[in-house]
Scaffold this active site. Structure first.
Site, short mmCIF file in Angstrom:
data_model
loop_
_atom_site.label_atom_id
_atom_site.label_comp_id
_atom_site.label_asym_id
_atom_site.label_seq_id
_atom_site.Cartn_x
_atom_site.Cartn_y
_atom_site.Cartn_z
N TYR A 113 0.85 -1.19 0.00
CA TYR A 113 0.00 0.00 0.00
C TYR A 113 0.88 1.23 0.00
CZ TYR A 113 0.44 2.11 4.66
OH TYR A 113 0.89 2.78 5.77
N PHE A 205 -2.88 0.86 12.50
CA PHE A 205 -2.99 -0.50 11.97
C PHE A 205 -1.63 -1.07 11.58
CE2 PHE A 205 -3.13 -3.11 8.13
CZ PHE A 205 -3.96 -4.15 8.51
N ASP A 206 -0.87 -0.34 10.75
CA ASP A 206 0.37 -0.92 10.26
C ASP A 206 1.45 -0.96 11.34
OD1 ASP A 206 0.10 1.80 10.06
OD2 ASP A 206 1.22 2.02 8.21
N THR A 207 1.42 -0.02 12.30
CA THR A 207 2.35 -0.11 13.42
C THR A 207 2.08 -1.36 14.25
OG1 THR A 207 2.57 2.29 13.58
CG2 THR A 207 3.17 1.02 15.52
#
Length: 454
Positions: A113, A205-207
């Site tokens: 992404y 979210f990605d952390t």
């Protein structure tokens, strides 16, 4: 924090097989919310770059997070004009929700992404996904904090970014350098295991995904990027930072209490089948010895301080028993978590009870040493007592490690692989598979050009 069971253990890292004609190898998700102005130029530029430089089939997925402007119309027009572009509409906001939805449904083996502003130089895209295609790594992230990165942004964003990553390192022991760069990729087989454990649906979210991946033993590849700040970004810095700190607290608490089943995700030792077939090799012994020695040194210091304190109002035998009891409980708890990697509360009482048995053995050794010293000298000085106790504790330490490893925490040891007699021997050729020395008619001609393969 999600505690439901994951779909399974992490897969072994392998080079992605050759994909069939038209099957995308890479699915790049562009999450958007009210981006009707920037969406078209972003996707067309990304599409042109991939079409010109990426040697595999690809797809670009526009994930619309419940936009209220003309973003859905722009996304639909892009999907109609460009065959490699599709549009997905979500009726709820949240970048994490959009990524989870699209990644969970994608058939591409590599998922990525990037932010719609394309702040990151697209020349980093192929280096980002190449380690995932080759099987070298499980996840890949762009890093604006690497030494060779070139970044243009204001002092405020620079300070917030570096402070946030320092917080991650100090609180969650994160070793990756840049958690917030909107430029990441993950193998689909790894995402299928990790995504059910990630709770956040927004910017954290990605952390959260990176922290859990790192704790589960995934390999994270970092790519230095060139990055130019978007002055028109609609991200609310203070609100996002507040939500991120809440996420850090939630994940840290879950890791501390052991409520996440990360131990189930660990892949076998090594990804080469020859490593998994080894027998009689005491795997993990060196790491456990180092952890046990560190815990033992700290426990001994703690024990000696307690003994010296108790000795002011109690005799040597009582002071020794009290100091050894308190330090033994702390020692068992520390070895359980740090040396043998046992998380959660399951079996904690049993482990402490077994640890007390080991404590009894240590008490017998040290008490017997003190009794022998008293028999030899009527009034031994304090330094002599300490020297005798140190020697006795060294002997007890060796015995304690052996008992911990073989009796108290035997389930924490890596197990060797036992071949299933009903399965074919992996070292013998399978009569149902083609000869590996002959060309496979199902694989593409290696002399075809990349443009033909796409």
């Amino acid at each position: 924090m999600r505690t439901d069971s994951s779909p399974g253990s992490l897969p072994a890292r392998e080079h992605l097989p050759a994909a069939g004609a038209g099957t995308p190898v890479l699915d790049v998700v562009v999450p958007v919310y009210n981006e009707e102005k920037d969406l078209g130029p972003c996707v067309r530029r990304l599409h042109e770059h991939l079409n010109r430089t990426f040697p595999y089939a690809f797809r670009i997925t526009v994930a619309d997070n419940a936009s209220t402007d003309g973003t859905p119309r722009v996304a639909a027009r892009l999907a109609a004009d460009l065959a490699a572009v599709r549009s997905v509409r979500l009726e709820q906001k949240g970048r994490g929700r959009a990524l989870r939805t699209v990644w969970s449904a994608s058939d591409a083996p590599v998922l990525a992404y990037m932010d719609v502003d394309l702040s990151t130089d697209l020349n980093a895209l192929l280096p980002l996904v190449a380690p995932l295609i080759s099987g070298h790594s499980d996840l890949a992230i762009g890093s604006r904090l690497a030494r060779s990165s070139r970044v243009v942004r204001g002092a405020k964003r620079e300070f917030i970014s570096r402070t946030y990553n320092l917080i991650l390192r100090g609180s969650l022991q994160a070793r990756f350098s840049d958690a917030q760069c909107g430029f990441k990729a993950i193998r689909r087989d790894v995402a299928q295991v990790l995504l059910p454990l990630v709770e956040d649906t927004g910017w954290f979210f990605d952390t959260e995904m990176l922290v859990l991946a790192e704790r589960a033993g995934c390999r994270i590849h970092e790519v230095p990027v060139d990055w130019v700040d978007d002055p028109d970004s609609t991200v609310h810095i203070v609100r996002t930072a507040t939500e991120d700190l809440k996420g850090v607290w939630r994940v840290g608490r879950a890791l501390a209490t052991g409520s996440l089943p990360l131990d189930r995700l660990a892949r076998p030792f090594g990804d080469d089948p020859r490593d998994r077939d080894l027998t009689g090799v005491p795997q993990g012994l060196a790491r456990q010895l180092v952890g046990f020695c560190v815990v033992g040194a700290l426990s001994t210091l703690f024990y000696l301080l307690l003994y010296s304190g108790f000795r002011h109002f109690a005799g040597s035998q009582l002071a020794n028993a009290l100091a050894l009891l308190v330090s033994a409980v702390a020692n068992t708890a520390a070895n359980r978590r740090l040396t043998f990697g046992v998380r959660g509360r399951g079996g904690a009482v049993r482990h402490q009870a077994q640890g007390l048995v080991v404590f009894g053995i240590g008490l017998a050794l040290t008490s017997g040493s003190l009794a022998a010293l008293s028999a030899a000298t009527a009034h031994p000085d304090h330094s002599t007592e300490l020297a005798v106790l140190i020697a006795a504790n060294l002997a007890a330490t060796v015995l304690r490690f052996l008992l911990f490893r073989a009796w108290v925490f035997p389930d924490a040891q890596p197990t060797t692989h036992t071949p299933d007699p009903h399965l074919p021997d992996p070292h013998l050729p399978d009569p149902h598979l083609p000869d590996p020395h002959l060309p496979d008619p199902h694989l593409p001609d290696p002399h075809r050009t990349w443009s033909d393969a796409r």
